[in-house]
Motif scaffolding. Structure first.
Motif, mmCIF file in Angstrom:
data_model
loop_
_atom_site.group_PDB
_atom_site.id
_atom_site.type_symbol
_atom_site.label_atom_id
_atom_site.label_comp_id
_atom_site.label_asym_id
_atom_site.label_seq_id
_atom_site.Cartn_x
_atom_site.Cartn_y
_atom_site.Cartn_z
ATOM 1 N N LEU A 136 45.903 37.942 36.789
ATOM 2 C CA LEU A 136 44.860 37.197 37.495
ATOM 3 C C LEU A 136 43.876 36.558 36.522
ATOM 4 O O LEU A 136 43.382 35.448 36.761
ATOM 5 N N ARG A 137 43.579 37.236 35.418
ATOM 6 C CA ARG A 137 42.687 36.638 34.427
ATOM 7 C C ARG A 137 43.344 35.415 33.784
ATOM 8 O O ARG A 137 42.670 34.422 33.474
ATOM 9 N N THR A 138 44.652 35.477 33.573
ATOM 10 C CA THR A 138 45.364 34.318 33.047
ATOM 11 C C THR A 138 45.281 33.161 34.022
ATOM 12 O O THR A 138 45.035 32.009 33.623
ATOM 13 N N ALA B 292 35.469 36.550 42.396
ATOM 14 C CA ALA B 292 34.739 37.705 42.935
ATOM 15 C C ALA B 292 35.524 38.993 42.717
ATOM 16 O O ALA B 292 34.945 40.045 42.413
ATOM 17 N N LEU B 293 36.844 38.928 42.855
ATOM 18 C CA LEU B 293 37.674 40.103 42.630
ATOM 19 C C LEU B 293 37.597 40.544 41.171
ATOM 20 O O LEU B 293 37.440 41.735 40.876
ATOM 21 N N LEU C 269 41.898 43.011 48.176
ATOM 22 C CA LEU C 269 42.086 41.623 48.587
ATOM 23 C C LEU C 269 43.093 41.626 49.732
ATOM 24 O O LEU C 269 44.239 42.053 49.566
ATOM 25 N N VAL C 270 42.644 41.165 50.897
ATOM 26 C CA VAL C 270 43.446 41.252 52.114
ATOM 27 C C VAL C 270 43.914 39.860 52.507
ATOM 28 O O VAL C 270 43.109 38.928 52.603
ATOM 29 N N VAL D 56 45.032 46.833 46.764
ATOM 30 C CA VAL D 56 43.910 47.652 46.320
ATOM 31 C C VAL D 56 43.684 47.479 44.821
ATOM 32 O O VAL D 56 44.631 47.506 44.034
ATOM 33 N N TRP D 57 42.419 47.313 44.459
ATOM 34 C CA TRP D 57 42.029 47.202 43.053
ATOM 35 C C TRP D 57 40.948 48.243 42.803
ATOM 36 O O TRP D 57 39.769 48.023 43.088
#
Length: 379
Positions: free
Chosen positions: A24-26, A135-136, A148-149, A214-215
């Motif tokens: 996700l950072r990429t 935001a995540l 994240l849903v 879930v994170w």
């Protein structure tokens, strides 16, 4: 979409494994450069699957990719669908089934089915989705649990935290409750909801499927004693996804030279009781003492017993452990029963590396909630 088992197999090279947050950072970096991307996520599996629920593969418009959703057996088809999603802006829900007789050819040991959700994100694909990604990642950086849903019927996404939610839609209370339960259990999950007959007088249709990824903050393993077993256990725990903290006030032991292969391990040269108390172990933290020295181990164990650590273990023989419990009798039998000693599953371990394996196995058993009768005797 269902895979055709008679179709020719596409040769495919998979990237080295990378964790999903790094993916996700990429993607966030790609978006900052104006490069839209599509993210494929495993949302459910049946039978054999080389990649767990929540695994991701990201693809940009040029076909650059990072991550994996199957270990190679369906990546080619997923990349093709991701590129199409970038062209038309529409998400995809894919299903791939591989029969037993072709399983070995494509990398599945005994066949299986996997469902994969593909969603475009970035310029031209909705500003809200990009804000949710930021935001995540901010929640992850702050070590706040979140989920994240995704509404699989509409593609709308919502970021859920303990006290708030934000995104493209507000989740119904029943769905939000299940999401928070998934966060508490640390399990990404597919939520299917069917409105009970007679409980919807206004005719509002709540039927549907939501995928909650879930994170949670990283798991932590606090090792008291920078001894030879810690040297073996620290890199193993890092590979298993733990943030590792090694506590030892003895500078000769807690040195970078003694942990050259344990990148990312934090060395704390403080007295164990102060260090463990400052780390404030929570339900995602395990504490294991390894020094065989009562003046180091026991203050750490006392601090751990005052915490919510999900696992507390102490190295030493059965006689040593019993004497330890006798000295700590002021805690009472219920609290002392939390200490696993001698720590480690009984696998006949002899060498430091084998003992490290036995300890990590017992920590894993406690984390994943296996029944007590399957735990076996302590080593």
């Amino acid at each position: 979409m269902t895979a055709d088992p008679s179709a020719p197999l596409i040769p495919f090279t998979v990237n080295a494994p990378v964790d999903e947050l790094s993916i996700l950072r990429t993607v966030e970096g790609w978006l900052a450069q104006g490069r839209p991307a599509a993210i494929a996520t495993v949302i459910a599996t049946w039978g054999s699957s080389p990649r767990p629920v929540g695994s991701k593969l990201a693809v940009d418009a040029a076909g650059t990719m990072i991550g994996s959703v199957s270990g190679g057996c369906v990546e080619g088809a997923v990349v093709e669908e991701a590129l199409r999603a970038l062209e038309d802006g529409e998400p995809r829900l894919l299903t791939f089934g591989v029969p037993d007789e072709r399983a070995w050819e494509v990398g599945l040991a005994c066949g299986g089915t996997v469902r994969i959700y593909v969603a475009p994100v970035g310029p031209g694909h909705g500003a809200t989705r990009r804000r949710l990604l930021s935001a995540l990642l901010a929640a992850a950086d702050a070590k706040r649990p979140a989920a994240l849903v995704t509404d699989l019927a509409t593609g709308q996404q919502t970021l859920v935290e303990a006290d708030r939610q934000q995104g493209e839609t507000a989740l119904p209370d029943d769905i939000r409750a299940q999401v928070l339960d998934a966060v508490a259990r640390d399990r990404s999950t597919l939520i299917t909801f069917r409105t009970p007959e007679g409980e919807d007088p206004e005719g509002e249709d709540m039927d549907g499927e939501w995928f909650a990824q879930v994170w949670n903050p990283p798991l932590r393993l606090v090792l008291v004693g920078a001894v030879h077993i810690a040297q073996a256990l620290a890199p193993m725990a890092r590979l298993a996804g733990y943030e590792v903290i090694v506590v030892d006030p003895r500078a000769a032991f807690a040195s970078a030279a003694r942990f050259p292969d344990a990148a990312g391990v934090t060395l704390v040269r403080e007295w164990p009781d102060d260090a463990v108390a400052a780390l404030a172990p929570d339900r995602r933290t395990a504490v294991v003492t390894l020094t065989h020295d009562a003046k180091l181990d026991e203050p750490a164990l006392r601090a751990a017993l005052e915490s919510d650590a999900f696992f507390i273990g102490a190295l030493g023989s059965r006689k040593t452990h019993q004497r330890r419990l006798d000295r700590m009798a002021d805690f009472g039998p219920t609290a002392l029963g939390r200490i696993q000693g001698p720590v480690g599953l009984d696998i006949g371990a002899v060498t430091p590396a084998e003992i490290a394996v036995s300890i990590l196995a017992q920590v894993t058993l406690a984390l994943r909630g296996a029944k007590a009768e399957r735990a076996g005797a302590g080593r």
